[in-house]
Design a protein around this motif. Sequence first.
Motif, PDB file in Angstrom:
ATOM      1  N   ALA A  27       0.828  -1.209   0.000  1.00  0.00           N
ATOM      2  CA  ALA A  27       0.000   0.000   0.000  1.00  0.00           C
ATOM      3  C   ALA A  27       0.861   1.256   0.000  1.00  0.00           C
ATOM      4  O   ALA A  27       0.576   2.228  -0.725  1.00  0.00           O
ATOM      5  N   ALA A  28       1.926   1.242   0.808  1.00  0.00           N
ATOM      6  CA  ALA A  28       2.806   2.410   0.865  1.00  0.00           C
ATOM      7  C   ALA A  28       3.495   2.642  -0.474  1.00  0.00           C
ATOM      8  O   ALA A  28       3.670   3.790  -0.906  1.00  0.00           O
ATOM      9  N   GLU A  29       3.861   1.572  -1.136  1.00  0.00           N
ATOM     10  CA  GLU A  29       4.580   1.697  -2.406  1.00  0.00           C
ATOM     11  C   GLU A  29       3.668   2.135  -3.542  1.00  0.00           C
ATOM     12  O   GLU A  29       4.075   2.918  -4.408  1.00  0.00           O
ATOM     13  N   THR A  30       2.438   1.631  -3.563  1.00  0.00           N
ATOM     14  CA  THR A  30       1.528   1.911  -4.672  1.00  0.00           C
ATOM     15  C   THR A  30       0.635   3.123  -4.430  1.00  0.00           C
ATOM     16  O   THR A  30       0.048   3.650  -5.370  1.00  0.00           O
ATOM     17  N   GLY A  31       0.507   3.539  -3.165  1.00  0.00           N
ATOM     18  CA  GLY A  31      -0.398   4.623  -2.850  1.00  0.00           C
ATOM     19  C   GLY A  31      -1.857   4.221  -2.814  1.00  0.00           C
ATOM     20  O   GLY A  31      -2.736   5.076  -2.721  1.00  0.00           O
ATOM     21  N   VAL A  32      -2.126   2.928  -2.855  1.00  0.00           N
ATOM     22  CA  VAL A  32      -3.492   2.415  -2.828  1.00  0.00           C
ATOM     23  C   VAL A  32      -3.824   1.961  -1.409  1.00  0.00           C
ATOM     24  O   VAL A  32      -3.053   1.218  -0.785  1.00  0.00           O
ATOM     25  N   ARG A  33      -4.970   2.403  -0.907  1.00  0.00           N
ATOM     26  CA  ARG A  33      -5.366   1.985   0.439  1.00  0.00           C
ATOM     27  C   ARG A  33      -5.760   0.516   0.426  1.00  0.00           C
ATOM     28  O   ARG A  33      -6.582   0.082  -0.380  1.00  0.00           O
TER      29      ARG A  33
END
Length: 235
Positions: A32-38
Amino acid sequence: MQDQNGLTVGFDLDMTLIDSRPGIRATYLALAAETGVRIDADLAVSRLGPPLDHELAHWFPAERVPAVAERFRELYTAHAVAPTRAMPGAREAIDAVHRRGGRVIVVTAKYGPNARLHLDHLDLPADHLTGWLWAEGKAEALRAQRAAVYVGDHVGDVRGAALAGALSVTVPTGPIGADELRAAGADVVLDGGLPDFPAWLDGWLAARRDGPPAVAGGPGSGPGAEPDPAPGPAH
């Protein structure tokens, strides 16, 4: 089924032999941190069992899932192995099969190399490992290895064992409760989890030796078991 000297027992991995929730949760958070997706990592680890792509489809559009799944498996090696612990009774269950001259195979929906990392890290001595098989797909490996018993925690494990002609022994240590496992057709539910397995195995082998196989391996055999009241790649 084989005789006792040729006994092969299969085990599922996640939430059967290992509690991988902390490591998988950490990997989802890193993704999530890498992709910016929750990603609700707590929700994701509450429903382990189906292939990874099934879970990722809740958080990513379909066209992104294959690439994101590959990245998850790369992140997994750094985030998921160290926090994972063996389930209570896991080593004792494997040892119980080996002490009786049997073979232990692990058949899991998890990506095989990552599954091997867990077995090696936790010193769980399986004789054979097959990954990337889910539900009915597990029957292929169970038949190829001539497994007489398959131990799992999910209704998909019950279906795979049934298709392979193996006895379905289940533990309610994953997301599926004992009643639902029985309703899904599990031959045996060990309510106490894997700590009940060695005693159950002794009783089952004795019954097979002394009586008809249908009685020996039928529903309700062993401690914690009651009669059944009703007739791809992962992490």
